[in-house]
Write an enzyme that holds these catalytic residues in place. Structure first.
Site, PDB file in Angstrom:
ATOM      1  N   HIS A 192       0.293   5.702   1.092  1.00  0.00           N
ATOM      2  CA  HIS A 192      -0.602   6.700   1.679  1.00  0.00           C
ATOM      3  C   HIS A 192      -0.358   8.062   1.042  1.00  0.00           C
ATOM      4  CE1 HIS A 192      -1.432   3.692   4.671  1.00  0.00           C
ATOM      5  NE2 HIS A 192      -0.193   3.705   5.122  1.00  0.00           N
ATOM      6  N   HIS A 209       4.808   0.295   0.760  1.00  0.00           N
ATOM      7  CA  HIS A 209       5.241  -0.445   1.942  1.00  0.00           C
ATOM      8  C   HIS A 209       4.242  -1.538   2.309  1.00  0.00           C
ATOM      9  CE1 HIS A 209       2.433   2.572   3.504  1.00  0.00           C
ATOM     10  NE2 HIS A 209       2.186   1.738   4.504  1.00  0.00           N
ATOM     11  N   ARG A 240      -4.524   0.590  -1.588  1.00  0.00           N
ATOM     12  CA  ARG A 240      -3.946  -0.744  -1.809  1.00  0.00           C
ATOM     13  C   ARG A 240      -3.475  -0.874  -3.246  1.00  0.00           C
ATOM     14  NH1 ARG A 240      -8.753  -3.068   0.449  1.00  0.00           N
ATOM     15  NH2 ARG A 240      -8.491  -2.907   2.685  1.00  0.00           N
ATOM     16  N   GLN A 276       0.819  -1.211   0.000  1.00  0.00           N
ATOM     17  CA  GLN A 276       0.000   0.000   0.000  1.00  0.00           C
ATOM     18  C   GLN A 276       0.850   1.258   0.000  1.00  0.00           C
ATOM     19  OE1 GLN A 276      -1.121   0.119   4.640  1.00  0.00           O
ATOM     20  NE2 GLN A 276      -2.033  -1.615   3.595  1.00  0.00           N
ATOM     21  N   GLU A 322       4.020   7.723   8.488  1.00  0.00           N
ATOM     22  CA  GLU A 322       4.044   6.844   9.645  1.00  0.00           C
ATOM     23  C   GLU A 322       5.457   6.319   9.872  1.00  0.00           C
ATOM     24  OE1 GLU A 322       1.122   4.023   8.273  1.00  0.00           O
ATOM     25  OE2 GLU A 322       2.619   2.741   7.335  1.00  0.00           O
TER      26      GLU A 322
END
EC number: 5.3.1.8
Length: 320
Positions: free
Chosen positions: A98, A173, A193, A96, A116
């Site tokens: 982001h 990642h 995804r 995926q 993250e």
């Protein structure tokens, strides 16, 4: 204002790739044997934490942020900016990516972007993560995705307990099978995804992919995040700074004995990964132990920890 830590109840999320490690390792009462995520410190509407002690017992973190901004130093952000999770990747997570804040604001109803980072708590001997890709151009990336050339496209990295990975928005990642991770992230639940190993759910349906958006937001070519990890020894504590930037600062505290701290940010998020100690605030002591998550709010200017614990700690951005 009461000088007290806000201890939080975990919020568990079932996932197709989840397992039982949140129970086996931390002793949490998990709802099913496919529990993938513990939203440990969360004010996100999809799973807000509840305070379990003291003055604000029973209040949710998102409500406190709105009704008691003084607990957080009267912040300017409309939503609590951070989210701490523990993830049990019993099997591979989907590959995926982001979006960043700007893209999410436009395409995801004003949701924050998602940068993250991962601290590997425990993992299987041969565990790997997907981190980055090999494509040099958007055309090459798109072509490899469309042709399913995953082995050629995806970069695999071997991991071990204690490793730290920074995963900025735009980074391809995935956590691999047999990994238990503490994740510190922006408070966002937006995931695109790219590949899900053609898995199907219990009804035989494949999970949705978001290829167009993923291709839009992926950083091409991949850039490895440059980290300047520093460790300082003081008193009976070893303090490692993993990352400090405009999204968050993340630290590891390893304490063996008695260590005193002064606040460096309006509030501090603490997750105890191992051990047991006394947390002393304003002369009052309470026990903290493996599996506890708490926030030290604005009024807590200094505190002492006495015992043996390992903790991952985060703060909102320190305005340098």
């Amino acid at each position: 204002m009461e000088k007290e830590a806000l201890f939080l109840k975990p919020v568990f999320q079932e996932r197709i790739w989840g397992g039982t490690k949140l129970h086996d390792y931390f002793g949490y009462q998990i709802p099913t044997d496919k529990t993938g995520e513990d939203w440990a410190i969360s004010a996100h509407p999809n799973g807000p934490s509840t305070v379990k002690n003291g003055t604000y017992q029973g209040e949710t973190l998102d409500t406190l942020w709105k009704t008691h901004p003084e607990l957080f130093g009267n912040p300017s952000e409309p939503v609590f900016p951070l989210l701490t999770k523990i993830l049990d990747a019993n099997t591979d997570l989907s590959v995926q990516v982001h979006p960043d804040d700007a893209y999410a604001k436009v395409h995801e109803n004003g949701e924050l972007g998602k940068t993250e980072c991962w601290y590997i708590i425990d993992c299987a001997k041969d565990a790997e993560i997907v981190y980055g890709h090999s494509a040099e151009s958007k055309e090459a990336f798109t072509e490899m995705v469309q042709n399913g050339e995953w082995d050629k496209l995806l970069r695999k990295v071997k991991i071990k307990p204690g490793d730290f990975y920074y995963v900025p928005s735009g980074t391809i990642h995935a956590l691999g099978t047999g990994t238990l991770v503490l994740e510190t992230q922006q408070s966002s639940d937006t995931t695109y995804r790219v590949y899900d190993y053609d898995r199907t759910d219990k009804d035989g349906n494949k999970r949705e992919l978001h290829l167009e958006k993923a291709i839009d937001v992926t950083t091409i070519p991949h850039v490895d995040a440059k980290l300047d990890i520093q460790t300082e020894q003081r008193d009976h504590a070893s303090i490692t700074t993993f990352v400090s930037n405009s999204f968050f600062s993340v630290y590891k505290w390893e304490i063996a004995g008695k260590a005193s701290f002064e606040k460096i940010a309006p509030y501090t998020l603490v997750s105890i990964l191992d051990g047991k100690a006394e947390l002393i605030i304003d002369g009052k002591a309470e026990t903290i132990q493996k599996g506890d998550h708490f926030i030290l709010p604005y009024a807590v200017t200094d505190w002492t920890i006495d015992g043996n614990v390992t903790a991952i700690v985060s703060t909102p951005p320190l305005h340098h």
